[in-house]
Design a protein around this motif. Structure first.
Motif, PDB file in Angstrom:
ATOM      1  N   LEU A 240       0.854  -1.185   0.000  1.00 42.17           N
ATOM      2  CA  LEU A 240       0.000   0.000   0.000  1.00 42.17           C
ATOM      3  C   LEU A 240       0.887   1.232   0.000  1.00 42.17           C
ATOM      4  N   THR A 241       0.754   2.083  -1.022  1.00 41.15           N
ATOM      5  CA  THR A 241       1.582   3.288  -1.064  1.00 41.15           C
ATOM      6  C   THR A 241       1.129   4.284  -0.004  1.00 41.15           C
ATOM      7  N   GLU A 242       2.013   5.248   0.271  1.00 43.35           N
ATOM      8  CA  GLU A 242       1.681   6.274   1.264  1.00 43.35           C
ATOM      9  C   GLU A 242       0.494   7.104   0.800  1.00 43.35           C
ATOM     10  N   GLY A 243       0.415   7.388  -0.494  1.00 39.37           N
ATOM     11  CA  GLY A 243      -0.718   8.125  -1.039  1.00 39.37           C
ATOM     12  C   GLY A 243      -0.718   9.597  -0.683  1.00 39.37           C
ATOM     13  N   ARG A 244      -1.764  10.285  -1.082  1.00 42.01           N
ATOM     14  CA  ARG A 244      -1.918  11.716  -0.814  1.00 42.01           C
ATOM     15  C   ARG A 244      -3.374  12.016  -0.472  1.00 42.01           C
ATOM     16  N   HIS A 245      -3.571  12.930   0.489  1.00 41.92           N
ATOM     17  CA  HIS A 245      -4.929  13.359   0.788  1.00 41.92           C
ATOM     18  C   HIS A 245      -5.296  14.488  -0.162  1.00 41.92           C
ATOM     19  N   LEU A 246      -6.355  14.289  -0.947  1.00 47.45           N
ATOM     20  CA  LEU A 246      -6.781  15.274  -1.941  1.00 47.45           C
ATOM     21  C   LEU A 246      -8.147  15.873  -1.628  1.00 47.45           C
ATOM     22  N   GLY A 247      -8.859  15.293  -0.650  1.00 47.72           N
ATOM     23  CA  GLY A 247     -10.162  15.811  -0.295  1.00 47.72           C
ATOM     24  C   GLY A 247     -11.227  15.501  -1.333  1.00 47.72           C
ATOM     25  N   ASP A 261       1.166  10.480 -10.152  1.00 46.43           N
ATOM     26  CA  ASP A 261       2.523  10.003  -9.874  1.00 46.43           C
ATOM     27  C   ASP A 261       2.819  10.014  -8.383  1.00 46.43           C
ATOM     28  N   ALA A 262       2.357  11.048  -7.682  1.00 45.64           N
ATOM     29  CA  ALA A 262       2.595  11.128  -6.241  1.00 45.64           C
ATOM     30  C   ALA A 262       1.828  10.037  -5.495  1.00 45.64           C
ATOM     31  N   VAL A 263       0.583   9.791  -5.904  1.00 42.66           N
ATOM     32  CA  VAL A 263      -0.229   8.745  -5.273  1.00 42.66           C
ATOM     33  C   VAL A 263       0.377   7.366  -5.528  1.00 42.66           C
ATOM     34  N   SER A 264       1.022   7.210  -6.679  1.00 38.58           N
ATOM     35  CA  SER A 264       1.592   5.910  -7.071  1.00 38.58           C
ATOM     36  C   SER A 264       3.014   5.706  -6.580  1.00 38.58           C
ATOM     37  N   ASP A 265       3.642   6.725  -6.026  1.00 37.79           N
ATOM     38  CA  ASP A 265       5.042   6.660  -5.607  1.00 37.79           C
ATOM     39  C   ASP A 265       5.244   5.526  -4.601  1.00 37.79           C
ATOM     40  N   PRO A 266       6.117   4.547  -4.922  1.00 43.96           N
ATOM     41  CA  PRO A 266       6.311   3.418  -4.001  1.00 43.96           C
ATOM     42  C   PRO A 266       7.121   3.763  -2.758  1.00 43.96           C
ATOM     43  N   GLY A 267       7.748   4.933  -2.735  1.00 45.55           N
ATOM     44  CA  GLY A 267       8.482   5.329  -1.540  1.00 45.55           C
ATOM     45  C   GLY A 267       7.546   5.446  -0.348  1.00 45.55           C
ATOM     46  N   GLY A 268       7.899   4.781   0.748  1.00 44.42           N
ATOM     47  CA  GLY A 268       7.043   4.809   1.926  1.00 44.42           C
ATOM     48  C   GLY A 268       5.923   3.789   1.922  1.00 44.42           C
ATOM     49  N   GLN A 269       5.892   2.925   0.905  1.00 49.14           N
ATOM     50  CA  GLN A 269       4.840   1.914   0.870  1.00 49.14           C
ATOM     51  C   GLN A 269       5.017   0.918   2.018  1.00 49.14           C
ATOM     52  N   VAL A 270       3.940   0.284   2.407  1.00 48.66           N
ATOM     53  CA  VAL A 270       3.956  -0.677   3.515  1.00 48.66           C
ATOM     54  C   VAL A 270       3.247  -1.952   3.088  1.00 48.66           C
ATOM     55  N   VAL A 271       3.516  -3.010   3.833  1.00 51.76           N
ATOM     56  CA  VAL A 271       2.748  -4.246   3.729  1.00 51.76           C
ATOM     57  C   VAL A 271       1.786  -4.237   4.908  1.00 51.76           C
ATOM     58  N   PRO A 272       0.497  -3.998   4.674  1.00 53.61           N
ATOM     59  CA  PRO A 272      -0.450  -3.852   5.784  1.00 53.61           C
ATOM     60  C   PRO A 272      -0.554  -5.107   6.648  1.00 53.61           C
ATOM     61  N   ASP A 273      -0.726  -4.891   7.944  1.00 50.88           N
ATOM     62  CA  ASP A 273      -0.907  -6.014   8.858  1.00 50.88           C
ATOM     63  C   ASP A 273      -2.307  -6.616   8.748  1.00 50.88           C
ATOM     64  N   TYR A 274      -3.253  -5.820   8.278  1.00 48.76           N
ATOM     65  CA  TYR A 274      -4.627  -6.277   8.116  1.00 48.76           C
ATOM     66  C   TYR A 274      -5.323  -5.290   7.180  1.00 48.76           C
ATOM     67  N   GLY A 275      -6.493  -5.683   6.666  1.00 44.75           N
ATOM     68  CA  GLY A 275      -7.168  -4.881   5.666  1.00 44.75           C
ATOM     69  C   GLY A 275      -7.548  -3.486   6.125  1.00 44.75           C
ATOM     70  N   PHE A 276      -7.831  -3.315   7.418  1.00 42.78           N
ATOM     71  CA  PHE A 276      -8.301  -2.028   7.921  1.00 42.78           C
ATOM     72  C   PHE A 276      -7.190  -0.981   7.950  1.00 42.78           C
ATOM     73  N   THR A 277      -5.941  -1.427   7.705  1.00 38.38           N
ATOM     74  CA  THR A 277      -4.829  -0.477   7.645  1.00 38.38           C
ATOM     75  C   THR A 277      -5.118   0.617   6.624  1.00 38.38           C
ATOM     76  N   GLN A 278      -5.714   0.252   5.503  1.00 37.90           N
ATOM     77  CA  GLN A 278      -6.055   1.238   4.474  1.00 37.90           C
ATOM     78  C   GLN A 278      -6.952   2.321   5.052  1.00 37.90           C
ATOM     79  N   ALA A 279      -8.041   1.903   5.723  1.00 35.45           N
ATOM     80  CA  ALA A 279      -8.982   2.870   6.285  1.00 35.45           C
ATOM     81  C   ALA A 279      -8.322   3.721   7.366  1.00 35.45           C
ATOM     82  N   GLU A 280      -7.483   3.112   8.187  1.00 35.19           N
ATOM     83  CA  GLU A 280      -6.805   3.861   9.253  1.00 35.19           C
ATOM     84  C   GLU A 280      -5.935   4.970   8.676  1.00 35.19           C
ATOM     85  N   ARG A 281      -5.218   4.649   7.607  1.00 34.26           N
ATOM     86  CA  ARG A 281      -4.347   5.655   6.994  1.00 34.26           C
ATOM     87  C   ARG A 281      -5.171   6.763   6.336  1.00 34.26           C
ATOM     88  N   GLU A 282      -6.270   6.387   5.728  1.00 32.58           N
ATOM     89  CA  GLU A 282      -7.126   7.375   5.061  1.00 32.58           C
ATOM     90  C   GLU A 282      -7.737   8.344   6.079  1.00 32.58           C
TER      91      GLU A 282
END
Length: 295
Positions: A240-247, A261-282
């Motif tokens: 999961l990439t770090e992504g960007r908050h765009l509102g 390109d910024a949303v797709s940048d693999p720098g800072g990507q993580v392997v989530p411990d569980y599916g809810f990691t996405q929602a937590e980051r958002e």
């Protein structure tokens, strides 16, 4: 013999990759139930194991038959008192481009690979929970992880197995159950005509089976996806990439395109411990933006 005292069930083990898996686990000390659709093929592999000094039994059953699978698991448990390892290997191919693919063939492939694996996992689950130990290896594929022409049905089923593995690993953790995936490349009957012969010749199925050992021993990892073929081993990850908050707003889609390109940048990507990691980051990103902190 790192698997001495352990018991294993290997599905689709009457030939090809499954046969090599069964022989390999037996050489490492495991007692092996050899499963296949045909009893003759399964018995031949079990006889090989016994001739080499190991312990094995053969059971003919379709992995899509819940009653037959339950009976198979019960037979192994009655004989050996425990079930430590499940190698879900049984599978079929019905390759065609999606435009030409019959949906019946799509359902059949998903039924054998996905539902067959789920049925086998369900059949051993309570045994493994009760004994506080279990090792499950589901067979995924690069066709599922990355796609492959003519294999929409197979690829969909194989990627679904990664999702099954991820959740089984989370739910099984407190019971000592570890779940992983193996993505093999091997020259079997299913591979004939797909690759040139000179490439097939180096893809001996026996070169894949050693990938099982780290996934089934006492200190095995969990939620690993191991790719193996021709003696080469690698790991695959769902990141999961770090992504960007765009509102929000009417132009959010356009701003996403501009920030692609910024949303797709693999720098800072993580392997989530569980599916809810996405929602937590958002949510965290949105709250930072609301408080004026740069996202």
């Amino acid at each position: 013999m790192p698997l001495k005292g352990r018991t294993a069930i290997v599905t689709g083990a009457g030939g090809g990759l499954g046969r090599q898996h069964a022989l390999y686990l037996a050489r490492k000390g495991a007692k092996v139930l050899v499963n296949d659709l045909g009893l003759e093929a399964a018995e031949a592999v079990a006889a090989e194991i016994r001739a080499a000094g190991g312990e094995a039994m053969a059971v003919a059953a379709s992995v899509t038959d819940e009653a037959a699978v339950a009976a198979m698991v019960q037979r192994a448990h009655d004989a050996w008192g425990r079930i430590d390892i499940l190698i879900s290997n049984a599978g079929i191919l019905r390759d065609k481009s999606f435009a030409k693919m019959d949906l019946d063939d799509f359902r059949l492939v998903v039924d054998v690979h996905l539902m067959g694996a789920a049925i086998c996992c369900k059949a051993v689950w309570e045994v493994m929970r009760g004994q506080k130990f279990g090792r499950i290896v589901l067979t995924t594929s690069s066709s599922g992880l990355y796609g492959n022409f003519g294999q929409a049905n197979y690829g969909a089923a194989k990627m679904a197995l990664v999702g099954l593995m991820q959740t089984l690993a989370i739910e099984g953790a407190k019971y000592g159950i570890k779940a992983n995936c193996l993505a093999p490349t091997a020259y079997t009957r299913m591979m004939e005509g797909i690759l040139p012969q000179e490439q097939l010749d180096v893809l001996d199925p026996a070169l894949v089976s050693p990938a099982l050992l780290p996934l089934v021993v006492d200190d095995a990892p969990t939620r690993a996806i191991v790719c193996a073929g021709a003696g080469h081993f690698a790991r695959a990850y769902v990141t999961l990439t770090e992504g960007r908050h765009l509102g929000g707003g009417d132009d959010a889609g356009e701003r996403l395109m501009a920030s692609w390109d910024a949303v797709s940048d693999p720098g800072g990507q993580v392997v989530p411990d569980y599916g809810f990691t996405q929602a937590e980051r958002e949510v965290a990103s949105a709250l930072r933006a609301r408080s004026g902190v740069p996202a």
